[in-house]
Design a protein around this motif. Structure first.
Motif, PDB file in Angstrom:
ATOM      1  N   LEU A  63       0.834  -1.203   0.000  1.00  0.00           N
ATOM      2  CA  LEU A  63       0.000   0.000   0.000  1.00  0.00           C
ATOM      3  C   LEU A  63       0.865   1.247   0.000  1.00  0.00           C
ATOM      4  O   LEU A  63       0.685   2.153  -0.791  1.00  0.00           O
ATOM      5  N   GLU A 106       8.293   3.529   1.720  1.00  0.00           N
ATOM      6  CA  GLU A 106       9.191   4.674   1.703  1.00  0.00           C
ATOM      7  C   GLU A 106      10.543   4.261   2.246  1.00  0.00           C
ATOM      8  O   GLU A 106      10.635   3.411   3.119  1.00  0.00           O
ATOM      9  N   ASP A 153      13.973   5.976   3.956  1.00  0.00           N
ATOM     10  CA  ASP A 153      14.725   7.114   4.458  1.00  0.00           C
ATOM     11  C   ASP A 153      16.174   6.699   4.498  1.00  0.00           C
ATOM     12  O   ASP A 153      16.560   5.868   5.305  1.00  0.00           O
ATOM     13  N   ASP A 158      13.132  11.082  -4.238  1.00  0.00           N
ATOM     14  CA  ASP A 158      12.136  12.152  -4.144  1.00  0.00           C
ATOM     15  C   ASP A 158      12.793  13.461  -3.785  1.00  0.00           C
ATOM     16  O   ASP A 158      12.437  14.517  -4.276  1.00  0.00           O
ATOM     17  N   ASP A 159      13.754  13.347  -2.873  1.00  0.00           N
ATOM     18  CA  ASP A 159      14.381  14.552  -2.357  1.00  0.00           C
ATOM     19  C   ASP A 159      15.677  14.137  -1.691  1.00  0.00           C
ATOM     20  O   ASP A 159      15.808  13.005  -1.229  1.00  0.00           O
ATOM     21  N   ARG A 165      15.377  10.499   0.341  1.00  0.00           N
ATOM     22  CA  ARG A 165      14.066   9.941   0.606  1.00  0.00           C
ATOM     23  C   ARG A 165      13.539   9.370  -0.702  1.00  0.00           C
ATOM     24  O   ARG A 165      13.655  10.011  -1.747  1.00  0.00           O
ATOM     25  N   THR A 212      10.245   7.249  -2.588  1.00  0.00           N
ATOM     26  CA  THR A 212       8.942   6.602  -2.516  1.00  0.00           C
ATOM     27  C   THR A 212       8.709   5.735  -3.749  1.00  0.00           C
ATOM     28  O   THR A 212       7.647   5.170  -3.929  1.00  0.00           O
TER      29      THR A 212
END
Lengths: 451, 860
Positions: A205, A208, A210, A257-258, A291, A293
């Protein structure tokens, strides 16, 4: 600006106390400790990291059981104060090798010397271990690291992996090794904390990562270092469609993502060949935080089956499959699952031939706990648990049990496929070739499967 | 080094102090070093080792830096209690400040600045002057901070010796660390000064933006925070600034990221291009989310800040909405309360975020299809709100909703469904049937449902005036008026009945009027507070969600001696703070943070204020003036200027509320009506709290009115001023502009009385620079009592009195909105001309207004 800085032990003893501006009363450490200890009468809520009491603002972080606290009267930036407290802890650890009440007490003169260079009149001057070296004259007295809890992300590597030199995390950046010579080495750790939620049918679902690339350098002469990452690394999700999104197949570009970088990092050639160049300062620091996703392949699949056996009994079958290569081994795996409130007794049926396996029913929390010391990639493990209920159970057990959650550590594996392609030390000393350690580790942050 | 430091904590049998004394005077350097370490160890655990002062200072003259640093550490701690001995160290300090080793030079100035002894301060000036121009950047950056230290001890000295200019020169230094410290020091000095000292011009701006790229991370925070006070001239400049700051968002230090976000948000206010703003929002979102991967403490700070940012710019994180599926999953749990909350949360997402609304609706529809009773009911409640938020967008789903009619048993859900049927009666073919099914049980329904049924039936009838609905309306109205005891229901029914029977068209206008679009304002802060907090992003203010002045109290540190602590009182009053005595405390804790700035008091209904019921006009004719007899109001618009209209007005305070007392006289030849009033931006943000209630004025008549005023609506920037610009218009004449003076007295609130102790503490906690005084040679006080009565009538409250030779000294307190206190000291000889008035307040810039007000009061 900061008015005071102090370190308190778990019992509230003052270990270090430095007043920079004299505008906050001397008893602030005690006032702070009492306030934090009795924040809410029921003890259910912890004090926030930032609060105001009688006009004094208190900032605190907890590091290895010690409270690092700063006070201020003005409308200071709280992120500045909190980040500073973390950095002070890191600087002290860089110097002392080990951060503990004992090491602080033994090295109080050095600690005060550091604090005077880090902060002047409440203004932060520097928190770079490298810069501080020019101004610090006391030498650390190294305490025995054997029983000290290590701090920092690299502490993960302490967990039972013999290939890693254990001294790396408890070595002072300034103290010499026994024998007088420092070992030339550099550690680059790629640490990824993953969060995954599976639906009851096993689909991912949310997911992520880190991640952080942590570096700790013990190289003399501060040579420049080049760190090459994946060629197909992209920053920002906006460009996804251009790159043919690859999903969980395990190939294709790595899309962040970043991300952010340590101030010593030069990005000049990053756009061309995905290379970071930097002169690493002494001490431990994050080269890059990122990060992700983008979908990735979760390292474990979790399969739960509940079979009702009459109204007073049920059987839970938990199946864990390690979806990583067999050359890799996960360790300290813990699987937890809440059971219906009326569960009174659970009988376990453990697979045979697996060492370090244990299953338990925590009656007070009505929770099943299954721990496995090691799981080799590609293998599958099953736990059968027979539940007994105190009263007849009607309705749906799945609504009152679960979800299943897991914690684990997987060394030498990272699901993002972000890689250090090479680590180049620009100016090698003629005599010795420095040791270069590049290590990967993955840890479960929140790994949950609904049932 | 041998052994370890903890041995210094051990005690010896012989008696510690004599033994240490001996060791300190040892001829061996190592022994002396060890001894100083022992002394410091004793000091850190709170033992008194001040008697060793001379011996320790003797160790200072050494080339050994480690030892020197230790001695300096000791000195900082004890110089305060041994000021005379500290002088012994001065020579060494001065000598050290010229040492060839830059580390020693810096150490000397740094330490001297920390020793808050007047005598040392005098000697500090010359070394400081040299060090500010030192060749070594480490010395210069230390000297920059030292100027801030000196300013805290003796501000005048800093200004007299020209250190401020030297500091400003350092802004152009080639070393970014020096620049950062100079900026930090100047920012602090500015904060404590009422005069403009550190103003960022476009020239300094460009220098600082350049330094930003080269600075250490902490220096970047200093510079960004200082720059956040800069107001860009136009959108173009703002864009340029933002462009330079944006790369900071990639920094690993979260303090840098948040300070950069603050700076960008501030500049965005000026940027007009929606493309640029959208682009910036896009750039800020990922770093904000990344902050949430940091340590939990940082996450807390980040979330408190994000909470504010999304209130102002709700779309900024719209891309990051990932919770919908989570909520959907939660909505199928067993815990009923939890499920309800999950469904409500989906509804809130839909209402807050237009882009997410469609996805929310489809999730809600899926949930309805599960047909779990309480999920369906909760979903219908939130869908009603979504309809009101996005009219004419999602009505296609009504059919699905109607399928679930019979499962509804909770009043709120039923009422919501009935509202939907009534509101969209024209789109629902069998609306009448659906409503009818509810009507059967009308008498048993809870009031909430009955009211909705009544209104929905009326709507249905107005939209489909056919036979069926007509019968239904008869039944409902009959039921609601005759068979019910609920006055709300009955009254509403009667209103509809009358409306329908007298003018069905008017009924349509009323009942089917277009409804305002709703918004979700839960957890929403007051807009003015939000703006203030946003200006303080990345500070404590944004974490506490309180304006800074609600929790920041300044304590000035000044060397104190016992004698000064309690100024001699005469005449039995020992508690007055002598106006001339310096602020005397360093450790007295100032009174707890002032209460948060009070929101403007809600304006009561105008009619209630006048003590009249709705049947009377708020305006009273001249024969019965609304304002009590008193001095006539000053004429602000004379009749010749106003084409015959004369306006007199004055701000007054009554019952804790500020009013604009006005008198309109019509000396023209025509009746005047349609009066309206507007106030220009002013210091206190005064604005009309309601419409101006003036009836038609026949020629030769007059009317007076009390206009309730509210504060902080439209605050003009700049220094405080009493100017109040007023515009009044009516339907017959051009707009009239006139100027009025704001009397500060009208703002003194009834709760301005202070306890003596609070007064004393507040006085002490405010720095001397906050004290302002003025002489009024023409004012004569004839009696203390009469003066106090007069002051009390204006909410200036008496605290204490003392006699000073032939003069009386009176202490009073007063408070203006936002909880700003005024501590007042009046000195005068009774019956003799001449009054000295001194005030101390956190807002000394208000002093001129205060003096003007008190002079007016005491002269008359």
């Amino acid at each position: 600006m900061i008015s005071q800085f102090f370190v308190l032990s778990q019992r509230g003893d003052n270990i270090v106390f430095r007043d920079y501006r004299g505008d906050v009363q001397k008893g602030s450490a005690e006032i702070f400790f009492r306030k934090v200890k009795f924040w809410k009468e029921d003890g259910k809520e912890e004090a926030p990291p930032v609060f105001n009491l009688d006009g004094v603002n208190y900032f605190h972080v907890k590091v290895v059981g010690l409270l690092f606290v700063a006070t201020a009267r003005i409308n200071l930036s709280p992120s500045l104060a909190l980040e500073l407290l973390q950095r002070i802890a890191r600087v002290i650890k860089d110097y002392l090798g080990v951060l503990s009440e004992e090491s602080l007490r033994k090295n109080f003169v050095l600690v005060y010397e550091l604090l005077d260079e880090v902060i002047d009149f409440g203004y932060i001057q520097t928190t770079s271990t490298e810069v501080l070296k020019s101004y610090i004259f006391n030498e650390p007295i190294v305490v025995d690291a054997a029983c000290m809890p290590p701090i920092g992300p690299a502490a993960l590597f302490m967990q039972g992996n013999k290939r890693m030199p254990g001294t790396a995390v408890t070595k002072s950046v300034v103290a010499n090794e026994p024998g007088g010579r420092k070992r030339e080495e550099i550690f680059v750790d790629i640490i990824e904390k993953i969060s995954v939620t599976f639906s009851s049918s096993g689909y991912v679902l949310t997911s992520e990562i880190d991640g952080t690339i942590q570096m700790k350098s013990y190289l003399t002469g501060n040579p420049e270092i080049r760190l090459a990452l994946n060629d197909d690394l992209y920053i920002g999700r906006s460009g996804i469609s251009n790159f043919g999104y690859s999903g969980s197949s395990g190939t294709g570009p790595v899309i962040l993502d970043d991300c952010n970088f340590h101030e010593s990092v030069h990005m000049d050639s990053f756009d061309v060949d995905r290379t970071l160049s930097l002169v690493p300062p002494d001490g431990e620091f994050p080269v890059m935080n990122y990060r992700i996703t983008q979908e990735f392949k979760p390292p474990f699949s979790i399969n739960t089956l509940i079979e009702e056996a009459g109204t007073l009994k049920a059987e839970v079958i938990l199946k864990i499959r390690a979806e990583f290569p067999s050359s890799i081994t996960a360790n300290t795996i813990l699987v937890e699952m809440p059971l219906p409130a009326c569960t009174t007794r659970v009988n376990f049926d453990l697979e045979r031939g697996i060492v370090g396996q244990n299953a338990d029913f925590k009656e007070s929390h009505k929770k099943l706990e299954w721990s496995v010391k090691k799981i080799v990639g590609g293998s599958e493990h099953t736990l059968r648990a027979k539940l007994n209920f105190s009263q007849e159970f009607h309705g749906n057990i799945t609504k009152e049990a679960g979800p299943v959650s897991m914690t684990f550590t997987i060394p030498m594996y990272n699901p993002s496929r972000l890689q250090v392609k090479y680590l180049q030390i620009a100016k090698k000393t003629k005599t010795s070739n420095p040791y270069r350690w590049v290590r990967y580790v993955t840890q479960a942050n929140s790994y949950v499967a609904r049932i | 080094m041998s052994g370890h430091d903890s041995k210094y904590f051990s005690t010896t049998k012989k008696g510690e102090i004599p033994e240490l004394k001996e060791e300190l005077n040892s001829q061996y350097k190592d022994k002396r070093k060890d001894a100083v370490k022992k002394v410091i160890a004793a000091m850190t655990v709170g033992k008194d080792v001040s008697s060793l002062f001379t011996d320790v200072v003797n160790c200072m003259q050494t080339e050994n830096l480690e030892l020197k640093k230790l001695v300096y550490l000791y000195l900082i701690n004890y110089a305060k209690s041994q000021p005379d001995l500290a002088i012994l160290a001065v020579n060494t300090f001065v000598k050290d400040s010229q040492d060839p080793n830059p580390l020693i030079r810096a150490l000397a100035v740094r330490t001297m600045g920390c020793i808050r002894v007047d005598k040392i301060t005098e000697y500090l000036c010359d070394p400081l002057q040299r060090c500010l121009k030192d060749d070594d950047p480490y010395v210069r950056k230390t000297a920059a901070i030292c100027v801030a230290k000196l300013y805290d001890i003796n501000a005048e000295l800093v200004e007299d010796r020209g250190f401020l200019d030297a500091l400003k020169d350092l802004i152009s230094d080639n070393n970014p660390m020096v620049v950062a410290n100079a900026v930090a020091a100047l920012a602090e000095i500015q904060e404590n000064s009422s005069r403009p000292i550190f103003e960022i011009t476009s020239h300094t701006l460009s220098k600082l933006l350049t330094a930003l790229n080269e600075c250490t991370e902490w220096g970047q925070v200093f510079i960004l925070d200082a720059l956040s006070k800069y107001k860009a001239a136009d959108a173009r400049e703002a864009e340029n600034i933002v462009e330079r700051v944006t790369p900071r968002l990639q920094h690993a230090n979260c303090a840098v990221v948040l300070s950069a976000v603050k700076m960008i948000l501030l500049q965005m206010e000026l940027i007009t291009s929606t493309d640029v703003v959208r682009n910036l929002c896009k750039k800020m979102a990922p770093p904000l989310v990344t902050l949430l991967s940091a340590e939990p403490e940082i996450q807390y700070v980040a979330l408190r800040n994000i909470n504010l940012i999304v209130q102002k710019r709700p779309t900024i994180l719209a891309h990051e909405i990932k919770v919908l599926l989570e909520f959907k999953e939660y909505a199928t749990e067993v815990d009923v309360d939890f499920v309800r909350k999950a469904v409500r949360a989906i509804g809130r997402c839909a209402i807050k975020l237009e882009r997410a609304a469609e996805r929310c609706i489809s999730v809600l529809l899926e949930l309805i299809k599960i047909k779990v009773n309480y999920v369906v009911q909760e979903a219908i409640i939130v869908i009603k709100d979504i309809f009101r938020r996005y009219p004419n967008t999602y009505e296609s789903i009504i059919a699905t909703l109607c399928e679930n009619l019979d499962t509804l048993d909770e009043p709120e859900a039923k009422a919501s469904m009935i509202w939907i049927i009534g509101e969209y009666a024209e789109r629902i073919d069998n609306a009448d049937e659906l409503l009818e099914s509810f009507l059967e049980t009308f008498p048993e329904e809870p009031p909430q449902v009955q009211l909705q049924l009544l209104t929905a039936t009326v709507k249905l009838f107005l939209k489909k005036p056919t036979e069926g609905p007509q019968q239904m309306i008869q039944v409902v109205l009959n039921n609601a008026t005759v068979e019910t005891d609920n006055p709300d229901l009955r009254d509403r029914a009667y209103i509809y009945w009358r409306l329908l029977s007298t003018d069905p068209e008017a009924a349509k206008d009323v009942v089917l009027a277009e409804k305002p679009v709703i918004s979700d304002d839960s957890n929403q802060l007051d807009p003015s507070l939000l703006d203030e907090l946003l200006a303080n992003i990345a500070t404590l203010s944004s974490v506490y969600h309180k304006p800074p002045d609600a929790f920041v109290t300044r304590v000035k540190t000044v060397q104190k001696t016992e004698e000064e602590e309690y100024p001699d009182g005469e005449g039995g009053y020992s508690e007055q703070p002598g106006a001339s005595s310096p602020a005397t405390t360093s450790t007295v804790q100032s009174s707890a943070g002032r209460p948060p700035a009070a929101a403007p008091a809600p304006v009561p209904d105008l009619l209630d204020l006048m003590g009249m019921d709705g049947n009377n006009s708020a305006i009273v004719s001249t024969e019965q003036p609304a304002s009590p007899a008193g001095p006539p109001l000053p004429v602000l618009l004379p009749a010749p200027t106003g084409q015959g209209l004369q306006i007199s007005a004055q701000l007054i305070r009554r019952d804790g509320q500020i009013f604009y007392s006005m008198l309109f006289e019509n000396n023209s030849q025509i009746p005047l009506d349609g009066f309206m009033i507007q106030f220009n931006k002013n210091t206190f943000g005064l604005a009309a709290g309601g419409p101006l209630q003036v009836p038609q004025l026949q020629p030769g008549t007059s009317a007076s009115t009390l206009l309730p005023m509210v504060l902080f609506q439209n605050v003009s920037p700049g220094p405080p001023s009493t100017l109040l610009q007023v515009a009044v218009k009516n339907s017959q004449q051009p707009v009239w502009y006139f100027n009025d003076k704001i009397p500060l007295l009208a703002f003194f609130s009834e709760d301005g009385r202070m306890e003596r102790t609070t007064f004393l503490e507040t006085w002490k906690s405010l720095p001397d620079s906050n004290e302002v005084s003025k002489d009024f040679p023409a004012v004569v006080l004839n009696s203390v009592e009469a003066t106090l009565d007069r002051l009390a009538a204006s909410n200036m409250f008496f605290i204490a009195k003392r006699k000073h030779s032939n003069q009386d000294v009176l202490y009073l307190s007063a408070k203006i909105p936002r909880g700003i206190p005024f501590l007042i000291e009046l000195t005068a000889a009774i019956g003799v001309a001449g009054l000295k008035c001194a005030i101390k307040t956190p807002s000394p810039e208000m002093a001129p207004l205060f003096f003007e007000a008190i002079e007016a009061l005491l002269k008359s």
